[in-house]
Scaffold this motif. Structure first.
Motif, mmCIF file in Angstrom:
data_model
loop_
_atom_site.group_PDB
_atom_site.id
_atom_site.type_symbol
_atom_site.label_atom_id
_atom_site.label_comp_id
_atom_site.label_asym_id
_atom_site.label_seq_id
_atom_site.Cartn_x
_atom_site.Cartn_y
_atom_site.Cartn_z
ATOM 1 N N GLY A 62 -3.627 6.512 9.244
ATOM 2 C CA GLY A 62 -4.648 5.132 8.649
ATOM 3 C C GLY A 62 -4.090 4.201 8.135
ATOM 4 O O GLY A 62 -5.338 3.566 6.929
ATOM 5 N N VAL A 63 -2.597 4.378 7.043
ATOM 6 C CA VAL A 63 -2.692 4.217 5.586
ATOM 7 C C VAL A 63 -1.894 2.949 5.726
ATOM 8 O O VAL A 63 -1.699 1.488 5.173
ATOM 9 C CB VAL A 63 -2.463 5.163 4.832
ATOM 10 C CG1 VAL A 63 -2.919 6.079 4.288
ATOM 11 C CG2 VAL A 63 -0.485 5.451 5.138
ATOM 12 N N LEU A 64 -1.696 3.058 6.808
ATOM 13 C CA LEU A 64 -0.034 1.870 7.303
ATOM 14 C C LEU A 64 -1.116 0.380 6.698
ATOM 15 O O LEU A 64 -2.000 0.187 7.895
ATOM 16 C CB LEU A 64 0.415 1.942 8.427
ATOM 17 C CG LEU A 64 1.456 2.970 8.683
ATOM 18 C CD1 LEU A 64 1.858 2.982 10.267
ATOM 19 C CD2 LEU A 64 2.556 2.653 7.839
ATOM 20 N N GLU A 65 -0.542 -0.683 6.725
ATOM 21 C CA GLU A 65 -0.623 -2.007 6.721
ATOM 22 C C GLU A 65 0.271 -2.656 7.223
ATOM 23 O O GLU A 65 1.746 -2.861 7.144
ATOM 24 C CB GLU A 65 -1.184 -2.520 5.514
ATOM 25 C CG GLU A 65 -2.051 -1.417 4.143
ATOM 26 C CD GLU A 65 -2.659 -1.221 2.930
ATOM 27 O OE1 GLU A 65 -2.009 -3.100 2.285
ATOM 28 O OE2 GLU A 65 -3.006 -0.841 2.128
ATOM 29 N N PRO A 66 -0.566 -4.248 6.585
ATOM 30 C CA PRO A 66 1.221 -4.990 7.851
ATOM 31 C C PRO A 66 1.691 -5.189 6.637
ATOM 32 O O PRO A 66 1.919 -5.238 5.019
ATOM 33 C CB PRO A 66 0.566 -6.962 8.055
ATOM 34 C CG PRO A 66 -1.419 -6.619 7.521
ATOM 35 C CD PRO A 66 -1.092 -4.451 7.137
ATOM 36 N N ILE A 67 3.179 -5.708 6.487
ATOM 37 C CA ILE A 67 4.412 -6.038 5.683
ATOM 38 C C ILE A 67 4.385 -7.018 5.088
ATOM 39 O O ILE A 67 4.003 -7.997 5.802
ATOM 40 C CB ILE A 67 6.062 -5.627 6.149
ATOM 41 C CG1 ILE A 67 6.411 -5.425 5.330
ATOM 42 C CG2 ILE A 67 5.976 -7.028 7.470
ATOM 43 C CD1 ILE A 67 8.396 -5.976 5.829
ATOM 44 N N THR A 68 3.945 -7.882 3.534
ATOM 45 C CA THR A 68 4.500 -8.174 2.880
ATOM 46 C C THR A 68 5.808 -9.337 3.214
ATOM 47 O O THR A 68 6.620 -9.358 3.247
ATOM 48 C CB THR A 68 4.102 -8.536 1.098
ATOM 49 O OG1 THR A 68 4.433 -7.435 1.134
ATOM 50 C CG2 THR A 68 2.350 -8.379 0.983
ATOM 51 N N LEU A 89 9.444 15.880 3.157
ATOM 52 C CA LEU A 89 9.253 14.031 3.320
ATOM 53 C C LEU A 89 7.003 14.754 2.665
ATOM 54 O O LEU A 89 6.783 15.201 3.062
ATOM 55 C CB LEU A 89 8.835 14.236 4.059
ATOM 56 C CG LEU A 89 10.551 13.337 4.548
ATOM 57 C CD1 LEU A 89 10.600 12.464 6.012
ATOM 58 C CD2 LEU A 89 11.466 11.941 3.862
ATOM 59 N N ALA A 90 6.942 14.215 1.633
ATOM 60 C CA ALA A 90 5.803 13.880 0.800
ATOM 61 C C ALA A 90 5.678 12.490 1.099
ATOM 62 O O ALA A 90 6.411 12.008 0.836
ATOM 63 C CB ALA A 90 5.611 14.532 -0.728
ATOM 64 N N PRO A 91 4.204 13.134 1.085
ATOM 65 C CA PRO A 91 3.425 11.045 0.902
ATOM 66 C C PRO A 91 3.136 10.883 -0.251
ATOM 67 O O PRO A 91 3.057 10.997 -1.202
ATOM 68 C CB PRO A 91 1.581 11.713 1.548
ATOM 69 C CG PRO A 91 1.562 13.360 0.924
ATOM 70 C CD PRO A 91 2.959 14.298 1.308
ATOM 71 N N ILE A 92 3.612 9.888 0.072
ATOM 72 C CA ILE A 92 2.965 8.480 -1.547
ATOM 73 C C ILE A 92 2.017 8.969 -2.554
ATOM 74 O O ILE A 92 1.016 8.447 -1.478
ATOM 75 C CB ILE A 92 3.314 7.229 -0.799
ATOM 76 C CG1 ILE A 92 4.282 7.001 -0.070
ATOM 77 C CG2 ILE A 92 3.247 6.068 -1.702
ATOM 78 C CD1 ILE A 92 5.947 6.799 -1.053
ATOM 79 N N PRO A 93 1.970 8.999 -3.463
ATOM 80 C CA PRO A 93 0.697 9.309 -4.057
ATOM 81 C C PRO A 93 -0.020 8.017 -4.110
ATOM 82 O O PRO A 93 0.828 6.557 -3.974
ATOM 83 C CB PRO A 93 1.243 9.550 -5.413
ATOM 84 C CG PRO A 93 2.582 10.113 -5.366
ATOM 85 C CD PRO A 93 2.630 9.301 -3.686
ATOM 86 N N SER A 94 -1.078 7.607 -4.387
ATOM 87 C CA SER A 94 -1.813 6.526 -4.350
ATOM 88 C C SER A 94 -2.848 6.543 -6.084
ATOM 89 O O SER A 94 -3.257 7.801 -6.934
ATOM 90 C CB SER A 94 -2.867 5.933 -3.360
ATOM 91 O OG SER A 94 -3.986 7.536 -3.251
ATOM 92 N N THR A 95 -3.364 5.304 -6.240
ATOM 93 C CA THR A 95 -3.971 5.435 -7.714
ATOM 94 C C THR A 95 -5.503 6.248 -6.872
ATOM 95 O O THR A 95 -6.439 6.773 -7.770
ATOM 96 C CB THR A 95 -4.771 3.694 -7.646
ATOM 97 O OG1 THR A 95 -3.873 3.326 -7.764
ATOM 98 C CG2 THR A 95 -5.309 3.395 -9.394
ATOM 99 N N ASP A 96 -6.327 5.843 -5.705
ATOM 100 C CA ASP A 96 -7.949 6.386 -5.141
ATOM 101 C C ASP A 96 -7.249 7.136 -4.352
ATOM 102 O O ASP A 96 -8.763 6.669 -4.122
ATOM 103 C CB ASP A 96 -8.693 4.604 -4.951
ATOM 104 C CG ASP A 96 -7.431 3.906 -4.345
ATOM 105 O OD1 ASP A 96 -7.035 4.845 -3.438
ATOM 106 O OD2 ASP A 96 -8.443 4.012 -3.567
ATOM 107 N N GLY A 97 -7.082 7.763 -3.637
ATOM 108 C CA GLY A 97 -6.783 8.588 -3.713
ATOM 109 C C GLY A 97 -6.678 8.185 -1.437
ATOM 110 O O GLY A 97 -7.054 8.809 -0.236
ATOM 111 N N LYS A 98 -6.572 6.877 -1.650
ATOM 112 C CA LYS A 98 -7.037 6.226 -0.325
ATOM 113 C C LYS A 98 -6.144 5.100 0.129
ATOM 114 O O LYS A 98 -4.819 5.372 0.893
ATOM 115 C CB LYS A 98 -7.902 6.224 -0.151
ATOM 116 C CG LYS A 98 -9.533 6.491 -0.127
ATOM 117 C CD LYS A 98 -10.506 5.794 0.291
ATOM 118 C CE LYS A 98 -11.516 6.669 -0.636
ATOM 119 N NZ LYS A 98 -12.675 6.081 -1.518
ATOM 120 N N LYS A 99 -5.379 4.554 -0.448
ATOM 121 C CA LYS A 99 -4.816 3.772 -0.293
ATOM 122 C C LYS A 99 -3.609 3.691 -1.101
ATOM 123 O O LYS A 99 -2.897 3.334 -2.144
ATOM 124 C CB LYS A 99 -5.353 2.529 -0.847
ATOM 125 C CG LYS A 99 -4.683 0.826 -0.617
ATOM 126 C CD LYS A 99 -5.550 -0.519 -1.385
ATOM 127 C CE LYS A 99 -4.540 -1.443 -1.177
ATOM 128 N NZ LYS A 99 -4.533 -2.027 0.459
#
Lengths: 330, 428
Positions: free
Chosen positions: B377-383, B291-301
């Motif tokens: 610490g990338v987890l956010e609430p679900i939409t 399992l690899a992490p999800i890539p992001s646009t800014d390297g953070k979110k």
């Protein structure tokens, strides 16, 4: 109440008499003297029929009338149906996926039915000749139509026509690099058509019966006159079996319009890829049971009924031109 | 003769009458038994999944019936799409199962149709324990003050990769990598090993949701779409280019191996999916998977959140207390966690989380993955997902696949998607 009970009895007895009059040896009086059956007997008849009548009313007629009503409503199964008039029908014609489903179904009927009937007739003609092991061959050729409609046959079909499966490999031997048919939107419909053609057993049996009825003398006379096999086929066999052919065309056409199971399973429940196997009933099912648009699905169902009715009517109208009944018949 | 018949008939009628009365009595007996007098109560539970989940659930039900001898549970399961077709029909006919497996995509749809049971009164009565849920899962299925479901496990989107292919290419995906890094990796894999980098992510609604969230939007709002044609058109145009370039797997072949996964069948080096699905890869494929992490646009979110399967009661149930007891048992009993493992995601309560210590490699990988994203610490609430979200998800997947097959232009595909989404939102 009394009147209603008596009148069907009267009609039945009247019919009885006319039938006996026509078919009786000297047109004499019917054996029971033409006495109408008693009220008790009628009642008993209706009583015995009542399970069927109840089944027809509650399981067929009732739901049909209800679905006709639903076809003019918006109904998502949970809220009460909302009357929207002809909206479902106008939505349908504006919907590109609906048009696609009409296209796919028409293509399937137009290609599949004639090819299936040609295969059935060809094999029937082979099997009509007397030869050793005839009954084995008849059973062997009929067998696919017994299992053909089953889910397992469709699953096997999917496996046969997949990428790198037996069909794909055979193609490659002959130099065709088509790839598997199942994932190719322009090929998968032919896999479906092949599946229906493969199930030619039922029309074949009917053709076989028809071929047996053709008098041998006709062929002998034609042979004496120097007619070759093709000439005999087109001038004796085809006209002589045309009533049987008409029956088969009618049945298979109606049947083809209603294709669902094989398309659903061969496409793995998606009616794809790219809606290439989106036959009419598949889209109807998706709209009704997946998208909860029961009104729309009902409207589609009724339109299919009307379309099949029209095609049947055209076939009946056309038979005057090509179906030859024996003298004394129509 | 006729008189004889008459007598027989009369006798028959008498007999029939008697047995009908008998049936009535038995029925009445049953009725009183299932009422307040403490006799056995039967509730029905249905879920979707494959055979091995069915075996596990059945085992849990056996355990439950032993601990609660007055409650019997009748079970039933189907594959995912068939499950909802059957449930729709049952619910419309007023006879849904008492307890169902559920997901966030369906909450508003069935809330709007008054199909789901509000479990909050049962919490007050003490039949349903809401204590001990892991962070982020406490109020998972609360809509407009109603508690419509209880999570049984959590999962998150991940990139499943073929470790051997990635290793050979010398790529190590790490938290903080960007979409550009991911793309460069795919190109390297393509040129070095002649294999596609991804199965084709453009039809996966949940991944696109993450991409939108990384850019401050979301797939859905409470009652509609959270994005427009302007966002989707470039995304799908780019996808088609990548299919043609061989960066995404040949859609024709992906179609034929369904329902197997493209990555497990060696058609691509990776694909985006829920982390708990990764259990299936080692069974289906020959390589080793990670399992690899999800890539992001800014390297953070990354936009990630915890998704979850949940258990819901249905509003028509005659036994809400028993329904709540059963759900409470399934979410809290440590033995259930030891039976279910990570089949429905990482257990939702701490009691169950601690009870199951994974020993097999796929489960260990899931545990490590979920810990790593929580620590990052990338987890956010679900939409929220509006009513009709399930139909929209299916349309997104289908149209995305059609697009890749080259049957329609990206522009027409986008138009078709929004037209179908509009219909789905109006119809549900």
């Amino acid at each position: 109440m009394t009147h209603i009970q008596i009148s069907p009895g009267a009609v039945v007895s009247g019919d009885d008499r006319s039938v006996t009059e026509r078919s009786g040896p000297e047109g004499g009086a019917p054996p029971d003297g033409g006495k109408p059956p008693g009220r008790r007997e009628n009642l008993a008849g209706y009583l015995f029929m009542s399970p069927w009548i109840a089944g027809f009313l509650f399981l067929i007629a009732g739901p049909m009338v209800f679905s006709l009503y639903l076809s003019f409503t918006e109904y998502n199964l949970f809220e009460a149906p909302r009357w929207i008039g002809l909206q479902n029908f106008t939505d349908m014609f504006a919907d590109p996926r609906w048009r696609q489903s009409v296209k796919v179904t028409s293509w399937y009927v137009l290609i599949g039915t004639p090819v299936k009937l040609a295969a059935a007739l060809a094999v029937a003609m082979l099997l009509a000749q007397k030869r050793w092991g005839q009954s084995f061959y008849r059973a062997a050729f009929y067998a696919p139509s017994l299992i053909g409609a089953s889910v397992s046959a469709a699953i096997v079909w999917r496996a046969l026509f997949s990428d790198d499966a037996i069909v794909d490999r055979t193609q490659k031997v002959f130099g065709f690099e088509v790839g598997g048919w199942i994932g190719d939107p322009s090929m998968i419909i032919y896999a479906l058509i092949a599946l229906t053609v493969w199930q030619f057993g039922a029309p074949m049996v009917i053709f076989l019966a028809g071929l047996k009825q053709v008098p041998r003398e006709l062929y002998e006379a034609a042979e004496v006159d120097g007619a070759g096999p093709w000439r005999r086929f087109f001038h004796i066999t085809l006209p002589m079996i045309s009533p049987v052919l008409f029956f088969n065309v009618l049945l298979e056409t109606i049947h083809s319009f209603q294709i669902f199971g094989s398309a659903y399973i061969v496409s793995n429940g998606s009616c794809g890829p790219a809606d290439a196997t989106l036959v009419y009933t598949c889209y109807l099912y998706e709209q009704g049971f997946v998208n909860s648009r029961m009104g729309f699905a009902s409207a589609m169902g009724w339109l299919l009924l009307v379309a099949v009715g029209l095609v049947t009517a055209v076939l009946f109208w056309s038979q005057k031109r090509w179906v030859h009944y024996e003298e004394g018949g129509r | 003769m006729s008189r004889n018949n008459g007598m027989d008939r009369r006798q028959l009628l008498k007999l029939a009458g008697l047995s009908a009365a008998g049936l009535g009595l038995t029925a009445a007996g049953c009725g009183s038994g299932s009422g307040g007098s403490g006799g056995p109560v039967t509730i029905r539970h249905s879920w979707w999944g494959a055979d091995d989940r069915a075996k596990k659930v059945q085992q849990c039900v056996g355990l439950f019936e032993k601990k609660h001898p007055k409650i019997k549970v009748k079970t039933d399961f189907q594959q995912y799409p068939d499950f909802w077709k059957k449930f729709n029909t049952q619910a419309a006919g007023g006879n849904p199962p008492d307890v169902i497996q559920n997901a966030v995509t369906f909450l508003r749809k069935y809330e709007a149709k008054n199909v789901l049971l509000d479990l909050s009164p049962q919490v007050e009565k003490g039949n349903l324990d809401l204590g001990g849920f892991r962070a982020g899962l406490e109020k998972f299925a609360e809509i407009d003050g109603k508690l419509l479901g209880v999570p049984v496990g959590s999962n998150s989107m991940a990139l499943v990769i073929d470790e051997k292919v990635y290793e050979k290419a010398g790529i190590t995906p790490e938290i903080g990598w960007t979409w550009d890094d991911w793309l460069a990796g795919m190109q390297k894999i393509r040129s070095g090993q002649k294999i596609a980098g991804d199965a084709g992510p453009h039809g996966v609604m949940y991944l696109y949701d993450l991409i939108l969230r990384q850019n401050g939007k979301a797939f859905f709002t409470e009652d509609g779409m959270g994005f427009g044609e302007a966002e989707l058109l470039p995304y799908w145009t780019e996808a088609l280019e990548r299919v043609k370039a061989g960066l995404y797997a040949d859609p024709n072949k992906v179609e034929q191996i369904k329902p197997a996964s493209a990555t497990a069948k060696g058609l691509s080096a990776g694909e985006f999916t829920w982390d708990n699905f990764s259990v299936r890869y080692s069974a289906e494929g020959k390589s080793s998977y990670g399992l690899a992490p999800i890539p992001s646009t800014d390297g953070k979110k990354t936009g990630q959140y915890l998704g979850s399967l949940m258990l819901s009661g249905t509003a028509r149930t005659k036994h809400p207390a028993e329904v709540a007891t059963f759900i409470s048992f399934m979410t809290h009993d440590p033995e259930v966690a030891r039976i279910m493992g990570y089949d429905r995601g990482v257990p939702a309560t701490t009691a169950q989380f601690e009870a199951f210590q994974p020993t097999d490699a796929p489960s260990k990988a899931i545990a490590a993955y979920e810990t790593s994203i929580a620590d990052a610490g990338v987890l956010e609430p679900i939409t929220p997902h509006p009513a009709g979200a399930d139909v929209i998800e299916a349309a997104f997947l289908r149209i995305g696949a059609d697009l890749a097959l080259g049957k329609t232009s990206p522009k027409d595909s986008v138009k078709q998607f929004f037209s179908e989404a509009k219909t789905a939102l109006a119809a549900n």
